[in-house]
Design a protein around this motif. Structure first.
Motif, mmCIF file in Angstrom:
data_model
loop_
_atom_site.group_PDB
_atom_site.id
_atom_site.type_symbol
_atom_site.label_atom_id
_atom_site.label_comp_id
_atom_site.label_asym_id
_atom_site.label_seq_id
_atom_site.Cartn_x
_atom_site.Cartn_y
_atom_site.Cartn_z
ATOM 1 N N ALA A 51 45.408 25.925 55.967
ATOM 2 C CA ALA A 51 45.877 26.122 54.595
ATOM 3 C C ALA A 51 44.821 25.666 53.598
ATOM 4 O O ALA A 51 44.017 24.785 53.904
ATOM 5 C CB ALA A 51 47.166 25.325 54.369
ATOM 6 N N PRO A 52 44.818 26.241 52.407
ATOM 7 C CA PRO A 52 43.943 25.710 51.374
ATOM 8 C C PRO A 52 44.362 24.291 51.003
ATOM 9 O O PRO A 52 45.498 23.883 51.259
ATOM 10 C CB PRO A 52 44.141 26.655 50.185
ATOM 11 C CG PRO A 52 45.128 27.662 50.592
ATOM 12 C CD PRO A 52 45.605 27.360 51.963
ATOM 13 N N PHE A 53 43.466 23.551 50.392
ATOM 14 C CA PHE A 53 43.758 22.190 49.956
ATOM 15 C C PHE A 53 44.719 22.200 48.767
ATOM 16 O O PHE A 53 45.622 21.381 48.664
ATOM 17 C CB PHE A 53 42.456 21.482 49.566
ATOM 18 C CG PHE A 53 42.660 20.133 48.943
ATOM 19 C CD1 PHE A 53 42.990 19.039 49.729
ATOM 20 C CD2 PHE A 53 42.533 19.954 47.578
ATOM 21 C CE1 PHE A 53 43.195 17.792 49.158
ATOM 22 C CE2 PHE A 53 42.718 18.705 47.006
ATOM 23 C CZ PHE A 53 43.062 17.619 47.795
ATOM 24 N N ALA A 54 44.497 23.129 47.842
ATOM 25 C CA ALA A 54 45.321 23.218 46.636
ATOM 26 C C ALA A 54 45.371 24.668 46.179
ATOM 27 O O ALA A 54 44.538 25.492 46.575
ATOM 28 C CB ALA A 54 44.743 22.338 45.529
ATOM 29 N N VAL A 55 46.353 24.963 45.327
ATOM 30 C CA VAL A 55 46.509 26.314 44.796
ATOM 31 C C VAL A 55 46.893 26.243 43.326
ATOM 32 O O VAL A 55 47.585 25.316 42.896
ATOM 33 C CB VAL A 55 47.561 27.113 45.603
ATOM 34 C CG1 VAL A 55 48.943 26.501 45.464
ATOM 35 C CG2 VAL A 55 47.577 28.578 45.209
ATOM 36 N N PHE A 56 46.414 27.214 42.548
ATOM 37 C CA PHE A 56 46.782 27.380 41.145
ATOM 38 C C PHE A 56 47.234 28.818 40.949
ATOM 39 O O PHE A 56 46.633 29.737 41.508
ATOM 40 C CB PHE A 56 45.588 27.099 40.220
ATOM 41 C CG PHE A 56 45.853 27.502 38.792
ATOM 42 C CD1 PHE A 56 46.509 26.638 37.940
ATOM 43 C CD2 PHE A 56 45.469 28.751 38.319
ATOM 44 C CE1 PHE A 56 46.776 27.010 36.619
ATOM 45 C CE2 PHE A 56 45.723 29.126 37.014
ATOM 46 C CZ PHE A 56 46.384 28.254 36.160
ATOM 47 N N GLU A 57 48.287 29.014 40.165
ATOM 48 C CA GLU A 57 48.739 30.349 39.790
ATOM 49 C C GLU A 57 48.871 30.422 38.276
ATOM 50 O O GLU A 57 49.444 29.529 37.659
ATOM 51 C CB GLU A 57 50.124 30.646 40.368
ATOM 52 C CG GLU A 57 50.221 30.630 41.855
ATOM 53 C CD GLU A 57 51.659 30.857 42.311
ATOM 54 O OE1 GLU A 57 52.478 31.385 41.529
ATOM 55 O OE2 GLU A 57 51.959 30.490 43.441
ATOM 56 N N GLY A 58 48.334 31.459 37.685
ATOM 57 C CA GLY A 58 48.490 31.697 36.256
ATOM 58 C C GLY A 58 49.023 33.093 36.025
ATOM 59 O O GLY A 58 48.614 34.042 36.703
ATOM 60 N N ASP A 59 49.956 33.224 35.092
ATOM 61 C CA ASP A 59 50.563 34.515 34.787
ATOM 62 C C ASP A 59 50.090 35.015 33.427
ATOM 63 O O ASP A 59 50.085 34.264 32.439
ATOM 64 C CB ASP A 59 52.087 34.391 34.749
ATOM 65 C CG ASP A 59 52.685 33.978 36.083
ATOM 66 O OD1 ASP A 59 52.028 34.164 37.122
ATOM 67 O OD2 ASP A 59 53.824 33.474 36.078
ATOM 68 N N PHE A 60 49.722 36.299 33.383
ATOM 69 C CA PHE A 60 49.288 36.966 32.167
ATOM 70 C C PHE A 60 50.098 38.254 32.011
ATOM 71 O O PHE A 60 50.614 38.785 32.992
ATOM 72 C CB PHE A 60 47.800 37.292 32.233
ATOM 73 C CG PHE A 60 46.922 36.066 32.277
ATOM 74 C CD1 PHE A 60 46.454 35.499 31.112
ATOM 75 C CD2 PHE A 60 46.587 35.478 33.486
ATOM 76 C CE1 PHE A 60 45.659 34.358 31.143
ATOM 77 C CE2 PHE A 60 45.792 34.347 33.532
ATOM 78 C CZ PHE A 60 45.333 33.779 32.352
ATOM 79 N N ALA A 61 50.160 38.777 30.809
ATOM 80 C CA ALA A 61 50.928 40.001 30.562
ATOM 81 C C ALA A 61 50.378 41.178 31.357
ATOM 82 O O ALA A 61 51.135 41.978 31.904
ATOM 83 C CB ALA A 61 50.943 40.326 29.073
ATOM 84 N N ASP A 62 49.055 41.269 31.452
ATOM 85 C CA ASP A 62 48.426 42.362 32.179
ATOM 86 C C ASP A 62 46.982 41.981 32.499
ATOM 87 O O ASP A 62 46.514 40.900 32.111
ATOM 88 C CB ASP A 62 48.499 43.673 31.390
ATOM 89 C CG ASP A 62 47.980 43.548 29.969
ATOM 90 O OD1 ASP A 62 47.026 42.772 29.734
ATOM 91 O OD2 ASP A 62 48.535 44.214 29.079
ATOM 92 N N ALA A 63 46.279 42.870 33.191
ATOM 93 C CA ALA A 63 44.902 42.582 33.598
ATOM 94 C C ALA A 63 43.983 42.405 32.388
ATOM 95 O O ALA A 63 43.076 41.573 32.410
ATOM 96 C CB ALA A 63 44.379 43.693 34.508
ATOM 97 N N ALA A 64 44.229 43.155 31.322
ATOM 98 C CA ALA A 64 43.395 43.037 30.125
ATOM 99 C C ALA A 64 43.545 41.659 29.484
ATOM 100 O O ALA A 64 42.560 41.065 29.029
ATOM 101 C CB ALA A 64 43.745 44.138 29.129
ATOM 102 N N ALA A 65 44.767 41.135 29.450
ATOM 103 C CA ALA A 65 44.996 39.798 28.884
ATOM 104 C C ALA A 65 44.301 38.731 29.723
ATOM 105 O O ALA A 65 43.723 37.785 29.186
ATOM 106 C CB ALA A 65 46.498 39.515 28.783
ATOM 107 N N MET A 66 44.340 38.884 31.050
ATOM 108 C CA MET A 66 43.656 37.927 31.922
ATOM 109 C C MET A 66 42.152 38.003 31.713
ATOM 110 O O MET A 66 41.476 36.976 31.596
ATOM 111 C CB MET A 66 43.993 38.188 33.390
ATOM 112 C CG MET A 66 43.331 37.191 34.330
ATOM 113 S SD MET A 66 43.106 37.817 36.007
ATOM 114 C CE MET A 66 41.908 39.106 35.744
ATOM 115 N N ALA A 67 41.598 39.200 31.644
ATOM 116 C CA ALA A 67 40.162 39.369 31.449
ATOM 117 C C ALA A 67 39.726 38.770 30.106
ATOM 118 O O ALA A 67 38.690 38.104 30.027
ATOM 119 C CB ALA A 67 39.785 40.845 31.528
ATOM 120 N N ALA A 68 40.522 38.983 29.073
ATOM 121 C CA ALA A 68 40.195 38.419 27.762
ATOM 122 C C ALA A 68 40.236 36.897 27.803
ATOM 123 O O ALA A 68 39.380 36.236 27.218
ATOM 124 C CB ALA A 68 41.170 38.950 26.708
ATOM 125 N N ALA A 69 41.208 36.331 28.498
ATOM 126 C CA ALA A 69 41.313 34.874 28.617
ATOM 127 C C ALA A 69 40.097 34.314 29.351
ATOM 128 O O ALA A 69 39.519 33.314 28.921
ATOM 129 C CB ALA A 69 42.595 34.490 29.346
#
Length: 102
Positions: A51-69
């Motif tokens: 297993a990985p040591f740790a995990v992070f999940e982030g939610d965005f409205a869409d791929a464009a919002a994630m790319a801009a962030a």
């Protein structure tokens, strides 16, 4: 919805990772523009294999919002900060989320 997931491998100093991540890195993450929700865990388990040591999940409205962030000044600070704690490396994945019902 578009999800960003970071899987962290075992760091050289797990205590430093945990402390730095919570105290320094997460406050940077909270300033990401367009981030709708986020969560993380140091208690990651695998049903088979390592297993990985740790995990992070982030939610965005869409791929464009994630790319801009990620391209924003805050996103560049988040990315640059990873070297300060993730000595074991990290795998970053992202994908559109498909809703389902049981």
């Amino acid at each position: 919805m578009h999800k960003l997931v970071v899987l962290y491998s075992e760091p050289a100093d797990p205590d430093h990772f945990r402390d730095y991540y919570v105290t320094n890195h997460l406050p940077l993450v909270m300033n990401w523009p367009g981030l709708l929700a986020w969560r993380y865990s140091f208690e990651v388990a695998a049903t088979k294999g390592e297993a990985p040591f740790a995990v992070f999940e982030g939610d965005f409205a869409d791929a464009a919002a994630m790319a801009a962030a990620r391209a924003s000044p805050q996103g560049r600070r988040v990315a640059a900060d990873v070297a300060n704690y993730a000595t074991g490396g990290a795998v970053i994945i992202h994908y559109p989320v498909q809703d389902g019902t049981g």
